[in-house]
Write an enzyme that holds these catalytic residues in place. Sequence first.
Site, mmCIF file in Angstrom:
data_model
loop_
_atom_site.group_PDB
_atom_site.id
_atom_site.type_symbol
_atom_site.label_atom_id
_atom_site.label_comp_id
_atom_site.label_asym_id
_atom_site.label_seq_id
_atom_site.Cartn_x
_atom_site.Cartn_y
_atom_site.Cartn_z
ATOM 1 N N GLY A 116 10.717 4.614 -5.083
ATOM 2 C CA GLY A 116 10.379 3.239 -5.497
ATOM 3 C C GLY A 116 8.911 3.172 -5.902
ATOM 4 O O GLY A 116 8.560 2.679 -6.987
ATOM 5 N N HIS A 117 8.038 3.700 -5.037
ATOM 6 C CA HIS A 117 6.600 3.735 -5.361
ATOM 7 C C HIS A 117 6.355 4.545 -6.641
ATOM 8 O O HIS A 117 5.582 4.142 -7.513
ATOM 9 C CB HIS A 117 5.810 4.400 -4.228
ATOM 10 C CG HIS A 117 5.888 3.714 -2.897
ATOM 11 N ND1 HIS A 117 6.343 4.346 -1.769
ATOM 12 C CD2 HIS A 117 5.558 2.452 -2.502
ATOM 13 C CE1 HIS A 117 6.288 3.524 -0.738
ATOM 14 N NE2 HIS A 117 5.822 2.355 -1.151
ATOM 15 N N GLN A 136 7.119 -11.491 -2.055
ATOM 16 C CA GLN A 136 5.734 -11.004 -2.153
ATOM 17 C C GLN A 136 5.251 -11.034 -3.606
ATOM 18 O O GLN A 136 4.132 -11.461 -3.890
ATOM 19 C CB GLN A 136 5.685 -9.572 -1.613
ATOM 20 C CG GLN A 136 4.396 -8.833 -1.906
ATOM 21 C CD GLN A 136 4.361 -7.476 -1.225
ATOM 22 O OE1 GLN A 136 4.144 -7.408 -0.026
ATOM 23 N NE2 GLN A 136 4.556 -6.407 -1.968
ATOM 24 N N SER A 145 10.062 2.486 2.866
ATOM 25 C CA SER A 145 9.439 3.391 3.846
ATOM 26 C C SER A 145 10.113 3.217 5.202
ATOM 27 O O SER A 145 10.178 4.161 5.997
ATOM 28 C CB SER A 145 7.950 3.093 3.961
ATOM 29 O OG SER A 145 7.363 3.154 2.685
#
Length: 283
Positions: free
Chosen positions: A36-37, A155, A188
């Site tokens: 994802g990162h 977010q 994570s």
Amino acid sequence: MKTLLHISDLQKELRASLDGNKSIGFVPTMGAIHSGHISLIKRSKQENDITVCSIFVNPIQFNSEVDLTGYPRMIEQDSKALIREEVDFLFAPDVVEMYPPGEETQLDIDFGRLDKVMEGKHRPGHFKGVAIVVNKLFDIVKPSRAYFGSKDFQQLTIIQHMTESLKLPVEIVPCKTIRESDGLAMSSRNLKLTIGERQVASEIYGVLMFTKANADSIPVRKLQVIAQKRLAENRAFQVDYFEIVDKRTLLPINTWNEPEQIIACTAVNIGGIRLIDNMELFS
Ligand code: AMP
């Protein structure tokens, strides 16, 4: 890739690299780097001259000491992954560097209902902590573009609101959620699941897909209740919420009238690990 632990060192490096009008892409993370990162980093690399990634487990956005101390930390492994992606700079400050004792950490922004619902309701103060650190990081890095995953939809909305309110000169680039092969959104926190918990965790995706398949044919509130019940049927799950909301306000909707604005958002605890996910229902 150069790794910098101090704000002044990073800024010196950035100044030295920024001849002409080069663009900086910025990917803020808390580490335990996963695909994802990496998708955010790849996008930044495509769209900018320089890519900066940060790894900082931000204590002021955690509500629980256990969650904070248990958050996965693996900086050496992360560094290797970022080198492979040819990130130019990794900024990895410690807590004192980001929050020097005696320095005020306040941010006066009215988020209205955006930081009160869903995650905001279950994690009071969380988004204030996120907004403070992201604003601070923007101020340090001065990126042209910053990349955020839609997986953390609330977010993303808060950061877009902050950027507009403070008229920050940065483009916020939303990036799509990357999933495991069984549909579980990469996170994570997935590392903390046991094998058994990991197997059942993909049911979150299953229920989001069920909701998408039935949107429009079942009344909104009824579908929301059915979906929440389906999640709760799994004995390993403790469901914090399952909501069908308007993407702009994050408030529950009552009709399917504006399909392009509708998103389902959920948070589920599995064995004390809190996972969030969401899905646009008509895209
Ligand atoms: P974190 O390290 O969890 O704070 O995440 C750093 C950034 O990566 C945030 O913008 C997240 O939304 C984004 N991100 C985390 N998981 C995913 C995912 N599965 N797909 C896309 N982006 C993600």
